[in-house]
Scaffold this active site. Structure first.
Site, mmCIF file in Angstrom:
data_model
loop_
_atom_site.group_PDB
_atom_site.id
_atom_site.type_symbol
_atom_site.label_atom_id
_atom_site.label_comp_id
_atom_site.label_asym_id
_atom_site.label_seq_id
_atom_site.Cartn_x
_atom_site.Cartn_y
_atom_site.Cartn_z
ATOM 1 N N GLY A 88 2.806 -0.968 4.274
ATOM 2 C CA GLY A 88 2.895 0.444 3.923
ATOM 3 C C GLY A 88 4.357 0.830 3.697
ATOM 4 O O GLY A 88 4.923 0.595 2.627
ATOM 5 N N GLY A 89 4.973 1.390 4.723
ATOM 6 C CA GLY A 89 6.342 1.913 4.625
ATOM 7 C C GLY A 89 7.328 0.985 3.930
ATOM 8 O O GLY A 89 8.074 1.413 3.032
ATOM 9 N N GLU A 95 -5.513 -4.573 10.672
ATOM 10 C CA GLU A 95 -4.500 -3.539 10.866
ATOM 11 C C GLU A 95 -4.804 -2.762 12.142
ATOM 12 O O GLU A 95 -5.632 -1.846 12.127
ATOM 13 C CB GLU A 95 -4.504 -2.569 9.679
ATOM 14 C CG GLU A 95 -4.184 -3.215 8.352
ATOM 15 C CD GLU A 95 -3.599 -2.219 7.368
ATOM 16 O OE1 GLU A 95 -2.499 -2.484 6.870
ATOM 17 O OE2 GLU A 95 -4.207 -1.169 7.127
ATOM 18 N N HIS A 100 -9.558 1.330 4.719
ATOM 19 C CA HIS A 100 -8.295 1.550 5.447
ATOM 20 C C HIS A 100 -8.544 2.538 6.584
ATOM 21 O O HIS A 100 -9.349 3.472 6.430
ATOM 22 C CB HIS A 100 -7.239 2.094 4.483
ATOM 23 C CG HIS A 100 -5.874 2.101 5.092
ATOM 24 N ND1 HIS A 100 -5.467 3.087 5.952
ATOM 25 C CD2 HIS A 100 -4.855 1.221 5.003
ATOM 26 C CE1 HIS A 100 -4.238 2.822 6.362
ATOM 27 N NE2 HIS A 100 -3.842 1.698 5.803
ATOM 28 N N GLU A 156 -6.958 4.986 7.590
ATOM 29 C CA GLU A 156 -6.745 6.403 7.242
ATOM 30 C C GLU A 156 -7.967 6.966 6.516
ATOM 31 O O GLU A 156 -8.315 8.132 6.684
ATOM 32 C CB GLU A 156 -5.466 6.539 6.394
ATOM 33 C CG GLU A 156 -4.224 6.355 7.257
ATOM 34 C CD GLU A 156 -3.024 5.747 6.552
ATOM 35 O OE1 GLU A 156 -2.975 5.757 5.305
ATOM 36 O OE2 GLU A 156 -2.129 5.246 7.262
ATOM 37 N N ASN A 160 0.873 -1.177 0.000
ATOM 38 C CA ASN A 160 0.000 0.000 0.000
ATOM 39 C C ASN A 160 0.909 1.225 0.000
ATOM 40 O O ASN A 160 1.461 1.590 1.024
ATOM 41 C CB ASN A 160 -0.888 -0.039 1.258
ATOM 42 C CG ASN A 160 -1.701 1.231 1.440
ATOM 43 O OD1 ASN A 160 -1.789 2.050 0.523
ATOM 44 N ND2 ASN A 160 -2.297 1.390 2.613
ATOM 45 N N TRP A 161 1.038 1.822 -1.177
ATOM 46 C CA TRP A 161 2.001 2.936 -1.298
ATOM 47 C C TRP A 161 1.458 4.243 -0.730
ATOM 48 O O TRP A 161 2.180 5.228 -0.655
ATOM 49 C CB TRP A 161 2.379 3.141 -2.764
ATOM 50 C CG TRP A 161 3.100 1.981 -3.386
ATOM 51 C CD1 TRP A 161 3.419 0.781 -2.799
ATOM 52 C CD2 TRP A 161 3.593 1.910 -4.726
ATOM 53 N NE1 TRP A 161 4.073 -0.022 -3.696
ATOM 54 C CE2 TRP A 161 4.194 0.650 -4.889
ATOM 55 C CE3 TRP A 161 3.582 2.794 -5.805
ATOM 56 C CZ2 TRP A 161 4.793 0.250 -6.086
ATOM 57 C CZ3 TRP A 161 4.161 2.404 -6.994
ATOM 58 C CH2 TRP A 161 4.763 1.143 -7.125
ATOM 59 N N LYS A 162 0.175 4.264 -0.415
ATOM 60 C CA LYS A 162 -0.461 5.487 0.108
ATOM 61 C C LYS A 162 -0.184 6.659 -0.838
ATOM 62 O O LYS A 162 -0.085 6.458 -2.048
ATOM 63 C CB LYS A 162 0.005 5.744 1.546
ATOM 64 C CG LYS A 162 -0.164 4.497 2.413
ATOM 65 C CD LYS A 162 -0.017 4.741 3.880
ATOM 66 C CE LYS A 162 -0.218 3.415 4.630
ATOM 67 N NZ LYS A 162 -0.178 3.560 6.069
ATOM 68 N N SER A 190 3.296 -1.767 10.490
ATOM 69 C CA SER A 190 4.741 -1.856 10.747
ATOM 70 C C SER A 190 5.305 -3.246 10.498
ATOM 71 O O SER A 190 6.224 -3.679 11.198
ATOM 72 C CB SER A 190 5.067 -1.378 12.161
ATOM 73 O OG SER A 190 4.695 -0.013 12.309
ATOM 74 N N GLY A 209 2.398 2.591 10.689
ATOM 75 C CA GLY A 209 3.377 3.655 10.497
ATOM 76 C C GLY A 209 4.043 4.116 11.781
ATOM 77 O O GLY A 209 4.725 5.139 11.800
HETATM 78 P P1 PGA Z 1 2.764 0.494 7.641
HETATM 79 O O1 PGA Z 1 1.309 0.677 6.967
HETATM 80 O O2 PGA Z 1 3.306 -0.813 7.102
HETATM 81 O O3 PGA Z 1 3.549 1.681 7.161
HETATM 82 O O4 PGA Z 1 2.566 0.456 9.097
HETATM 83 C C1 PGA Z 1 0.429 -0.392 6.788
HETATM 84 C C2 PGA Z 1 -0.861 0.098 6.189
HETATM 85 O O5 PGA Z 1 -1.327 1.182 6.559
HETATM 86 O O6 PGA Z 1 -1.475 -0.580 5.348
#
Ligand code: PGA
Length: 256
Positions: A236-237, A169, A97, A99, A11-13, A215, A175
């Site tokens: 994500g990251g 999640e 998600h 967010e 997930n590159w956001k 994470s 993050g």
């Molecule tokens: P993260 O994000 O790996 O940066 O914690 C995961 C996500 O939000 O899907």
């Protein structure tokens, strides 16, 4: 136990221009383009879907989007429909998600409409659920996850259910560098599986992938991916750089 093929989704956001996305995907294809023992999905921002989709065409790596609108078309400024995503050969879409839930006030009912629209358009939803830190500390984790899951999947029949992917999640782990312990994650994953059994029956529930997200990194992935009900990761990251994403894919291959 049914063996489920692991799935690693990036997930590159809101990261990477179309040109940056192409560079990253070219690297990925060189390293893991022939991987058959793990399903790999990348979810770039909308503006890079077309360029990334062209590169992925005919490869084993699949294209996913990070969101969509439930309506087919119309006056929804700034939105993208399932049909538009299908036209770019997207196969997956992340929905619900945390967010989106917190910054864009997406409700379970709205997310449910998107899940239904995605399934009707042959897009596999990656439905995200998870509790905040306050909810965990007050002992509400399972209740929150149950509400999000059941509301998000309302009206999904057994016929379309096999296309679902669920992502657990914990919001406090996204993050933040704080990862759920394997026991914390496995407990919720097993609970989600039990809810899926109630909704869709044992054979379907045993086939569905439940990803962990929050994470996940090459260092903590092997232990998480070794858990009975953790079938992959939503990353994500660590998906923004080919080296760490490739290491996660290798960890998933080793864990199967
Ligand atoms: P993260 O994000 O790996 O940066 O914690 C995961 C996500 O939000 O899907």
């Amino acid at each position: 136990m049914t063996s489920r093929k692991k799935l690693i989704a990036g997930n590159w956001k809101m990261n990477k221009t179309s040109a940056d996305a192409v560079t990253l995907v070219k690297d990925l294809l060189l390293e893991v383009g022939k991987t058959t023992d793990v399903d790999i999905v990348v979810c770039p921002p909308f503006t890079a879907l077309e360029s990334v989709g062209k590169l992925l065409n005919g490869t084993l790596v699949k294209l996913g989007a990070q969101n969509m609108h439930p309506e087919k078309n119309g006056a929804f400024t700034g939105e993208i429909s399932a049909e538009m995503l299908r036209a770019l050969y997207a196969g997956y879409v992340i929905l619900g998600h945390s967010e989106r839930r917190s910054y864009f006030a997406e409700s379970d009912a709205f997310i449910n409409q998107k899940v239904i629209a995605a399934l009707k358009n042959q897009l596999r939803p990656i439905l995200c659920v998870g509790e905040t830190l306050a909810e965990r500390e007050s002992g509400a984790t399972l209740k929150v996850v149950q509400t999000q899951l059941e509301a998000g999947l309302e009206g999904v029949g057994k016929d379309l259910a096999p296309s679902l992917v669920i992502a657990y999640e914990p919001v406090w782990a996204i993050g933040t560098g704080k990862v759920a312990t394997t026991a914390q994650a496995q407990e919720v994953h097993a609970f989600i599986r039990s809810l899926l059994v109630k909704l869709f029956g044992e054979p379907v529930a045993q086939k569905l992938r439940i990803l962990y997200g929050g994470s996940m990194k090459p260092a903590n992935a092997p232990e998480l991916l070794a858990q009975a009900d953790i079938d992959g990761g939503l990353i994500g990251g660590a998906s923004l750089e080919s080296r760490s994403f490739v290491e996660l894919i290798r960890a998933a291959a080793a864990a199967k």
